[in-house]
Structures are given as C-alpha cells and as structure tokens.
Design an enzyme around this catalytic site. Sequence first.
Site, PDB file in Angstrom:
ATOM      1  N   THR A 156       0.891  -1.163   0.000  1.00  0.00           N
ATOM      2  CA  THR A 156       0.000   0.000   0.000  1.00  0.00           C
ATOM      3  C   THR A 156       0.927   1.211   0.000  1.00  0.00           C
ATOM      4  OG1 THR A 156      -0.118   0.181   2.402  1.00  0.00           O
ATOM      5  CG2 THR A 156      -1.777  -1.198   1.372  1.00  0.00           C
ATOM      6  N   HIS A 157       0.529   2.252  -0.667  1.00  0.00           N
ATOM      7  CA  HIS A 157       1.387   3.445  -0.842  1.00  0.00           C
ATOM      8  C   HIS A 157       2.729   3.068  -1.452  1.00  0.00           C
ATOM      9  CE1 HIS A 157      -1.374   5.469   2.009  1.00  0.00           C
ATOM     10  NE2 HIS A 157      -1.330   4.303   2.629  1.00  0.00           N
ATOM     11  N   SER A 278      17.615  -2.095 -26.811  1.00  0.00           N
ATOM     12  CA  SER A 278      17.928  -0.699 -27.077  1.00  0.00           C
ATOM     13  C   SER A 278      18.895  -0.643 -28.248  1.00  0.00           C
ATOM     14  CB  SER A 278      18.561  -0.084 -25.831  1.00  0.00           C
ATOM     15  OG  SER A 278      19.364   1.013 -26.188  1.00  0.00           O
ATOM     16  N   ASN A 286      13.701  -4.030 -22.741  1.00  0.00           N
ATOM     17  CA  ASN A 286      12.658  -3.081 -22.376  1.00  0.00           C
ATOM     18  C   ASN A 286      11.258  -3.702 -22.412  1.00  0.00           C
ATOM     19  OD1 ASN A 286      14.614  -1.070 -22.124  1.00  0.00           O
ATOM     20  ND2 ASN A 286      14.482  -0.575 -24.307  1.00  0.00           N
ATOM     21  N   TYR A 318     -30.327  14.695 -35.260  1.00  0.00           N
ATOM     22  CA  TYR A 318     -29.021  14.430 -35.858  1.00  0.00           C
ATOM     23  C   TYR A 318     -28.294  15.734 -36.190  1.00  0.00           C
ATOM     24  CZ  TYR A 318     -25.327  12.917 -38.978  1.00  0.00           C
ATOM     25  OH  TYR A 318     -24.104  12.710 -39.542  1.00  0.00           O
ATOM     26  N   GLN A 323     -20.826  12.511 -36.982  1.00  0.00           N
ATOM     27  CA  GLN A 323     -20.013  11.669 -37.869  1.00  0.00           C
ATOM     28  C   GLN A 323     -18.655  11.344 -37.224  1.00  0.00           C
ATOM     29  OE1 GLN A 323     -20.121  12.205 -42.214  1.00  0.00           O
ATOM     30  NE2 GLN A 323     -18.047  13.003 -42.022  1.00  0.00           N
TER      31      GLN A 323
END
Length: 477
Positions: A156-157, A278, A286, A318, A323
């Site tokens: 938590t936190h 990378s 990554n 309308y 659209q």
Amino acid sequence: MSEKLWQGRFSEKTADIVEAFTSSIQIDRRLYAYDIQGSMAHCKMLAKAAVISEADAGVLIGGLEKIRQEIAAGRFRFDDALEDIHMHIENRLGEIVGPVAEKLHTARSRNDQVALDVRMYLRHETSHIIDRFHRLLTVIVGLAKNNLDVILPGYTHMQRAQPVLLAHHLMAYYEMFSRDIQRLESCLTRINVMPLGAAALAGTTYPIDRAYTAGLLRFDALTANSIDAVSDRDFIMEFLSNASIAMVHFSRLSEELILWSTTEFGFVQLPDAFATGSSIMPQKKNPDVPELVRGKTGTVIGCLTALLTMMKSLPLAYNRDMQEDKAVLFNAVDILKACIEVYSAMLPQIRFNREVMQQAAAAGYLDATDMADYLVGRGMSFRLAHRLVGEAVSFALGKQKELHELTLDELQSFSPLIRRDIFSKLSIQQMVDRRACYGGTATATVKKAVAAAEKQLKQKKTHLPGFHLERESQEVP
Ligand code: ARG
C-alpha cells in the site's frame, strides 16, 4: 463522377475542398457489411409491407449482394466525392441494377441507417470482445492455480505492507476483468436496439413493419422514440466508458509488470518475445508491450473524452458533428481487442522469480500487524498493541534486524504477554494462511476462489448472444 444523391436542391457543385473535408468514407467503409445487411432487411420489409414489389426487392437484394462481394474482394472503387459508405453503396447499386435502385431508400434516412450500422458493428465487436475477455480470464485463473505457493509482499502506498499469495494478487485482476465483462454484457442490451424506421427524425408515413426488420436483423428491441433513435449515441459513450475502465485495468497490470521487471524489483522476467532491446545500450531489455498498453490507455480515454465533448452541446436530433463518433469508436475497439490478445499471449510466458518475491516478503516488517494481532489475542487492546509494536519496529530498525530476528528477551521487553510461540505466528506462510476470511489471501481461501472462478468460466461460455457468430464480415477492405 455521377451526380450526388442529394443534388436536386443544389445549383452549384460542392467545392473540392469541402468534399474532402466532409467525406467520411475512409473511416466508415468499415461498416459496409452491416450497411448491406441492413439494406437487405429493409428491402424485404418494404416488399412485405407492399411498399415495393417482391420483384423489385429481389433485384435490389441481388445487386446489394454483388456489391458485398466486390467490396470484400477489394474490387470496389471508393471516392471522397461520394461522402460516406451509404452513398457509395446506393450509388453503385444504381450502376448495377439501374433506376430501381432509387427505391431502396424509401422510408429511410441516412440518419437511422448510420445508427443501425453502428449498432450492428458494435454488438458484433462487443460480443467478440466479451468472448476474448473470457479467454483472458481462463489464462489468469490458470496462472493463479500454478502459483498458489508463491508469496510476495503486498503493497500500500508502494510500501511493503503484508505478505500475500501471488495467486491472490493475480485473482484481483480476474475480478476487475470479470466486472469489465459484466459491464460490456449490460451495455450490449442497450446497443442491440433497432433504430430503423425513425427515418430523418420523425418517423415515416409508409406502412413499415419495424418489428419484422428487427427480427431479420436479430435485434432484441425497437427504439421507442424516433428523435432519440437518430440522436442517441449513449451506447457508444457506454462502450467507450467500459473500454476505458478495462484499459485502466490493463494499464495498472502493465505498470506492475514494468516495475516488477526492473533490476530493483526483479520479481518477474518478461518473455524475450514480448520485449525489445535498445539501439545503443546492449544490456537493455525493455518492457515495450506493457508500456504500450499503458500508453494506449491514454488514447482510449481520449476517445471517450472526444465523444462526450462532441455530444455535450448538440441539440436534437441528428447533427453532422456526430459523424466524428466512428473514428474514436473504431480506434478504441481496435486497441482494446489488441490489448486483450497481447495479454492473453504474454501472461502465460512470464517467469515469476519466486525466491526474490519470497525474500522481499520476509524483509521490511511485514509481520508487524501480525505481532499486534498476537498481542490482541493475548488480551491487549489493538491500539495499545499497535503502539508497542511500533516501538518494537523502531528498536529493530536501530539494530538492523527484522522483528522475527529479535530475541525472545528483546521482544518481551515490549510486553510480558509475548511468549515463544510468537515466532511461529510471524512466519510468512502463517501470516498468509491465517487470513482465511472470505476474500482473504489464505491458501485455502484462494484455492476456493480459483475453483469458483473455474466453475463460473465454464458456465459463462454458453451465455453469449448468438449474433457474435453471425456472418458479419470483419475484414476492412
Ligand atoms: N456519414 C454520416 C455520419 O456518419 C451519415 C449520416 C449523414 N446524415 C446526414 N443527414 N448528412 O454521421
């Protein structure tokens, strides 16, 4: 270029720049199969109601089928001058069947037509998404089942809080995605309502049979107000809200995987096939897939925001603004589908570093609550126990030890109520397994949750509405 279908009232040709600006064909061409299916049903209804002859209906339906094949085969010519998919199909119908094509649009407007097409598209995609979500849930439950003995720190936190089962943590996502499915299923009932017959906005003078059209197109209900029928986009707002919430769930999972795969955490190894390197730093791996899912969440929320903002000041009925609904809807559908797919494929291949997780759960005073609970069990009030354990933590910090590494004497200096049995109570497994209330992280409880989920998933499969299997062409030519 053939004349525009609405050209009658105009004496000047539309400016090229306006044609390009107002055209939506590059976007709404995706609706072609639904547009044709809707027109065929409309034709049959018109014939049944004797508004057009059976012979004419037969000719129109034959022509529409030919167009369907042309578009599917990539043999159809799209042109900005024809505005949208509805005009394209009607125009081509004229080329194929001649003047009788002009009867197709009787008792109909593009306003109710486009509402119909989008509803057919979205019910198909929604049931497809629900189906895929079920597969993802099966993957998550399987993963939880295989990791019932792995413990990690719960946070938590972003601070270590209490040890939990990895399976329990994973099943939290099961709950989130289950609710996403429920929301989509509920939304489906409001998508699957047939708007045709509203015509431009007021309904039509022809003796049409809306229920018959709805039956042909497998709609559950009819729109009850023609003005609402052509101006309602709530069902898209709902879908995009639901999609946004689902994406937020994916994004939170992504964030955790990104953190957990850092050297600092080292909790998981993402499969090589789902990561990239990378171009400059050879050591890098990554977490691109979770990062992109996290990033695309912003795009989907943007789609919802765009639609809500576009609709918020529109007078009935309308307006051409509407659209703009399709680009955002299609984008969000594509993204959500892709994220479900990529997660279903990636999750089973993630390697959880159980030792690292377990070690992390053993350090950082995650047993403090349990020590307080122990004192409560020996007759102390919880508030006093909380204070004393806080002091014990501060003392242990000074000694660079964990609570369970203190000697019995040291522990007893905080309270004489403490006995040797405290050490077994502070074992990680004990801490997990004593949280056996319904919904807690105890192994036995999580096992039950997994079994219940498995049972639920088996039953669910059969509840999908039939039209998700219908021949509604998906490919975009
Ligand atoms: N392309 C239009 C749309 O997507 C179809 C409806 C057009 N209706 C109209 N009255 N111009 O909204």
